[in-house]
Design an enzyme around this catalytic site. Structure first.
Site, PDB file in Angstrom:
ATOM      1  N   LYS A 167      12.362   8.974 -10.366  1.00 40.72           N
ATOM      2  CA  LYS A 167      12.606   7.979  -9.308  1.00 40.72           C
ATOM      3  C   LYS A 167      11.991   6.635  -9.686  1.00 40.72           C
ATOM      4  CE  LYS A 167      10.511   6.478  -5.054  1.00 40.72           C
ATOM      5  NZ  LYS A 167       9.241   5.825  -5.351  1.00 40.72           N
ATOM      6  N   ASN A 168      10.729   6.642 -10.088  1.00 37.42           N
ATOM      7  CA  ASN A 168      10.070   5.353 -10.315  1.00 37.42           C
ATOM      8  C   ASN A 168      10.590   4.639 -11.560  1.00 37.42           C
ATOM      9  OD1 ASN A 168       8.724   5.491  -7.941  1.00 37.42           O
ATOM     10  ND2 ASN A 168       6.771   6.180  -8.811  1.00 37.42           N
ATOM     11  N   ARG A 173       9.917  -0.535  -1.974  1.00 38.13           N
ATOM     12  CA  ARG A 173       9.021  -1.416  -2.712  1.00 38.13           C
ATOM     13  C   ARG A 173       9.740  -2.028  -3.921  1.00 38.13           C
ATOM     14  NH1 ARG A 173       4.715  -3.412  -1.449  1.00 38.13           N
ATOM     15  NH2 ARG A 173       3.493  -4.287  -3.124  1.00 38.13           N
ATOM     16  N   CYS A 192       6.354   2.555   0.943  1.00 38.21           N
ATOM     17  CA  CYS A 192       5.342   3.350   1.646  1.00 38.21           C
ATOM     18  C   CYS A 192       4.118   2.514   1.939  1.00 38.21           C
ATOM     19  CB  CYS A 192       4.899   4.528   0.780  1.00 38.21           C
ATOM     20  SG  CYS A 192       6.168   5.765   0.529  1.00 38.21           S
ATOM     21  N   ARG A 212      -0.827  -3.610  -0.352  1.00 34.71           N
ATOM     22  CA  ARG A 212      -0.158  -3.548  -1.667  1.00 34.71           C
ATOM     23  C   ARG A 212       0.311  -4.957  -2.048  1.00 34.71           C
ATOM     24  NH1 ARG A 212       4.059   1.398  -1.848  1.00 34.71           N
ATOM     25  NH2 ARG A 212       3.794   1.183  -4.093  1.00 34.71           N
ATOM     26  N   PRO A 213      -0.633  -5.797  -2.474  1.00 39.94           N
ATOM     27  CA  PRO A 213      -0.264  -7.188  -2.784  1.00 39.94           C
ATOM     28  C   PRO A 213       0.617  -7.284  -4.034  1.00 39.94           C
ATOM     29  CG  PRO A 213      -2.544  -6.776  -3.440  1.00 39.94           C
ATOM     30  CD  PRO A 213      -2.051  -5.518  -2.750  1.00 39.94           C
ATOM     31  N   ASP A 221       0.021   9.490  -7.095  1.00 38.17           N
ATOM     32  CA  ASP A 221       1.171  10.107  -6.421  1.00 38.17           C
ATOM     33  C   ASP A 221       1.053  11.634  -6.374  1.00 38.17           C
ATOM     34  OD1 ASP A 221       2.198   7.574  -6.267  1.00 38.17           O
ATOM     35  OD2 ASP A 221       3.401   7.774  -8.072  1.00 38.17           O
ATOM     36  N   ARG A 250      13.739   9.461   0.427  1.00 39.00           N
ATOM     37  CA  ARG A 250      13.704   8.287  -0.460  1.00 39.00           C
ATOM     38  C   ARG A 250      13.442   8.703  -1.906  1.00 39.00           C
ATOM     39  NH1 ARG A 250       9.312   4.552   0.530  1.00 39.00           N
ATOM     40  NH2 ARG A 250      10.067   3.963  -1.497  1.00 39.00           N
TER      41      ARG A 250
HETATM   42  N1  EPU Z   1      -2.128  -4.455  -7.230  1.00 39.22           N
HETATM   43  C1  EPU Z   1      -2.630  -5.677  -6.899  1.00 39.22           C
HETATM   44  N2  EPU Z   1      -1.847  -6.779  -7.093  1.00 39.22           N
HETATM   45  C2  EPU Z   1      -0.592  -6.676  -7.610  1.00 39.22           C
HETATM   46  C3  EPU Z   1      -0.081  -5.417  -7.944  1.00 39.22           C
HETATM   47  C4  EPU Z   1      -0.877  -4.307  -7.737  1.00 39.22           C
HETATM   48  O1  EPU Z   1      -3.763  -5.796  -6.440  1.00 39.22           O
HETATM   49  O2  EPU Z   1       0.061  -7.717  -7.760  1.00 39.22           O
HETATM   50  C5  EPU Z   1      -2.962  -3.248  -7.025  1.00 39.22           C
HETATM   51  C6  EPU Z   1      -2.359  -2.298  -6.006  1.00 39.22           C
HETATM   52  O3  EPU Z   1      -2.688  -2.665  -4.693  1.00 39.22           O
HETATM   53  C7  EPU Z   1      -2.960  -0.972  -6.430  1.00 39.22           C
HETATM   54  C8  EPU Z   1      -3.027  -1.106  -7.966  1.00 39.22           C
HETATM   55  O4  EPU Z   1      -2.965  -2.504  -8.231  1.00 39.22           O
HETATM   56  O5  EPU Z   1      -4.246  -0.845  -5.924  1.00 39.22           O
HETATM   57  C9  EPU Z   1      -1.938  -0.421  -8.728  1.00 39.22           C
HETATM   58  O6  EPU Z   1      -0.664  -0.744  -8.184  1.00 39.22           O
HETATM   59  P1  EPU Z   1       0.663  -0.787  -9.036  1.00 39.22           P
HETATM   60  O7  EPU Z   1       1.159  -2.181  -9.081  1.00 39.22           O
HETATM   61  O8  EPU Z   1       0.436  -0.091 -10.332  1.00 39.22           O
HETATM   62  O9  EPU Z   1       1.633   0.070  -8.121  1.00 39.22           O
HETATM   63  P2  EPU Z   1       3.179  -0.206  -7.830  1.00 39.22           P
HETATM   64  O10 EPU Z   1       3.833  -0.701  -9.056  1.00 39.22           O
HETATM   65  O11 EPU Z   1       3.337  -0.975  -6.566  1.00 39.22           O
HETATM   66  C10 EPU Z   1       3.955   2.144  -8.616  1.00 39.22           C
HETATM   67  C11 EPU Z   1       4.728   3.289  -8.025  1.00 39.22           C
HETATM   68  C12 EPU Z   1       3.868   3.996  -6.990  1.00 39.22           C
HETATM   69  C13 EPU Z   1       2.584   4.474  -7.649  1.00 39.22           C
HETATM   70  C14 EPU Z   1       1.853   3.287  -8.300  1.00 39.22           C
HETATM   71  C15 EPU Z   1       0.611   3.687  -9.070  1.00 39.22           C
HETATM   72  C16 EPU Z   1       6.994   2.493  -8.085  1.00 39.22           C
HETATM   73  C17 EPU Z   1       8.168   1.986  -7.337  1.00 39.22           C
HETATM   74  N3  EPU Z   1       5.917   2.765  -7.371  1.00 39.22           N
HETATM   75  O12 EPU Z   1       3.664   1.262  -7.532  1.00 39.22           O
HETATM   76  O13 EPU Z   1       4.609   5.136  -6.597  1.00 39.22           O
HETATM   77  O14 EPU Z   1       1.743   5.054  -6.671  1.00 39.22           O
HETATM   78  O15 EPU Z   1       2.749   2.628  -9.226  1.00 39.22           O
HETATM   79  O16 EPU Z   1       0.922   4.563 -10.098  1.00 39.22           O
HETATM   80  O17 EPU Z   1       7.047   2.669  -9.294  1.00 39.22           O
HETATM   81  C18 EPU Z   1       5.347   6.839  -5.147  1.00 39.22           C
HETATM   82  O18 EPU Z   1       6.150   7.155  -6.020  1.00 39.22           O
HETATM   83  O19 EPU Z   1       5.108   7.543  -4.129  1.00 39.22           O
HETATM   84  C19 EPU Z   1       4.602   5.580  -5.293  1.00 39.22           C
HETATM   85  C20 EPU Z   1       3.976   5.000  -4.288  1.00 39.22           C
END
Ligand code: EPU
Length: 421
Positions: free
Chosen positions: A23-24, A94, A118, A123-124, A307, A399
């Site tokens: 999915k991701n 997202r 979610c 989640r900035p 996750d 989802r």
């Molecule tokens: N973060 C920031 N600023 C940013 C981006 C991230 O502070 O600009 C912080 C986040 O708040 C968090 C950390 O950095 O504390 C890591 O976040 P990351 O950006 O890696 O997460 P993401 O890309 O938003 C993806 C997956 C999530 C998974 C996370 C961590 C997708 C669509 N989502 O999210 O998957 O938990 O990486 O591995 O790929 C899920 O599948 O249930 C899910 C939530």
């Protein structure tokens, strides 16, 4: 009326489950496909509502999307147009934010409202935006939408304060056409990032170093279509491994890359689960004796995935002793613990940790899937519980899990959907 999932617990599972495409990875591959000038055929696309939402967004950009057979998606951006992305669908997931990098990279202009997804605590997207700015873009936030534009994107050095999956992929997409070389330092190393870079390189990009924390992107003039097969979903695989550990007599989880799951496999071993690890499968063989409590700390890949901590918590409620789960990625990702407590678990949540006092029997009741992986956790708990568990707000589960009910029914679970008031 609301559709709910009902599970009658206590039935042991047997058989083989085939894992779908990631999915991701998919939710990033689909926006990446619009960067080219010809059709991209993606194979292994899971049947989940996030893909439907992204297809709606593609169509609104005049991108042709055709679903062929069970798991093939053909995305043809030959006649696409760059329009403001401010519709409701953007807020459903997202991953809409990957259109920021893709449209900025292709057109030098994007207008988009804040993406959804979610709620796991704040989640900035500051790191994504800083990356775009470093490449030469300006960013304004007006009437609830970001306007990101650049006359020209120029390669540069970008250091990520946090190894963010989303920021790494988004910057990579924005930089594929940038002039010269972009380097991303402290890049995230998740397998899904490698998959997206593999697709982009097949389309003609020059991306090196994915899977390490230093990624180099040399800008190119043109990307075209290609064929790509998605990697298996390591989080879906992890969910079935954990539920296999919880409720299986003998379950084989196939079409997986076991190396992507090493942190979980070693934890399951520590808990006392017997497994046979193959090239592309893991066979659950039962348990040593009583399940043992373990401590878990979530970390970026190859550490223990955030996750997976939610599904694993359901299993830890059955381990003898106290397990401590510590979240370092999303410090508030513990809503599932409150739902598990309704079912009879004994978990004290003190963010960033949850103390799970294991060995308490679970009993079916009404619970809510507050987010996608909370839903997976509650399905596992429902399979373990005595009586019937009713899970509400299952749109979160839909989802991200392809044919969950079908796959579980084939393993012998008693799971069905009902409409309730
Ligand atoms: N973060 C920031 N600023 C940013 C981006 C991230 O502070 O600009 C912080 C986040 O708040 C968090 C950390 O950095 O504390 C890591 O976040 P990351 O950006 O890696 O997460 P993401 O890309 O938003 C993806 C997956 C999530 C998974 C996370 C961590 C997708 C669509 N989502 O999210 O998957 O938990 O990486 O591995 O790929 C899920 O599948 O249930 C899910 C939530």
């Amino acid at each position: 009326m609301e559709e709910v999932i009902k599970i009658e617990g206590g039935h042991s599972l047997r058989g083989t489950v085939r894992i779908s495409g990631s999915k991701n990875a998919t939710v990033a591959l689909i926006p990446a496909a619009i960067l080219g000038h010809g059709p991209v055929t993606i194979c292994g696309v899971p049947n989940i509502s996030d893909v439907e939402s992204l297809s709606v967004l593609l169509k609104e950009l005049d991108v042709e999307v055709v679903r062929k057979g069970e798991d093939i998606l053909i995305i043809d951006p030959s006649h696409m147009s760059n329009k403001a992305m401010v519709q409701e669908t953007v807020g459903k997931l997202r991953a809409s934010y990957y259109f920021m990098g893709a449209l900025l990279g292709k057109y030098g202009h994007v207008e988009m409202k804040m993406p959804g997804g979610c709620y796991l605590g704040p989640r900035p997207i500051d790191l994504h935006l800083k990356g775009f700015e470093a490449l030469g873009a300006t960013i304004q936030y007006e009437h609830g939408a970001y306007i990101i534009e650049a006359n020209e994107l120029v390669g540069t050095k970008i250091f990520l304060d946090i190894a963010s999956v989303g920021a790494t992929i988004n910057i990579m997409m924005a930089a594929v056409y940038a002039k010269g070389r972009t380097t991303i330092e402290n890049a995230a190393k998740e397998p899904e990032i490698i998959d997206v870079a593999t697709l982009l390189n097949k389309m003609g990009a020059k991306i090196r170093g994915v899977g390490t924390n230093l990624i180099t992107i040399d800008g190119v003039d043109r990307l075209d279509g290609c064929f790509h097969e998605i990697i298996p979903d390591r989080i879906e695989a992890a969910t079935y491994l954990v539920l296999g550990a919880a409720a299986a007599e003998a379950v084989t989880v196939e079409n997986i890359i076991p190396q992507h799951l090493e942190s979980l496999i070693s934890k399951l071993d520590e808990i006392g689960i017997l497994m046979e690890i193959g090239i592309d499968y893991v066979k659950m063989l039962g348990r040593k004796e009583q399940l043992k409590a373990v401590d878990v700390q979530t970390l970026p890949y190859p550490g223990f995935a955030t996750d997976i901590q939610q599904p694993l918590t359901a299993l830890l409620t059955q381990a003898q002793g106290q397990s401590i789960v510590t979240e370092t990625i999303y410090k508030e990702r513990f809503k599932h613990c409150h739902e598990l407590n309704k079912m009879g678990a004994n978990i004290n949540v003190m963010p960033p940790s949850a103390m799970i006092n294991g060995g308490t029997p679970l009993a079916g009741c009404e619970v809510t899937a507050t987010d996608l992986r909370c839903g997976a956790c509650l399905v596992i708990a429902g399979l373990l519980a005595e009586g019937i568990t009713t899970i509400r707000e299952i749109y979160h589960i839909d989802r991200g899990y392809d044919n969950l009910d079908g796959k579980l029914t084939a393993l012998g679970a008693k799971i069905w959907r009902e409409q309730i008031d």
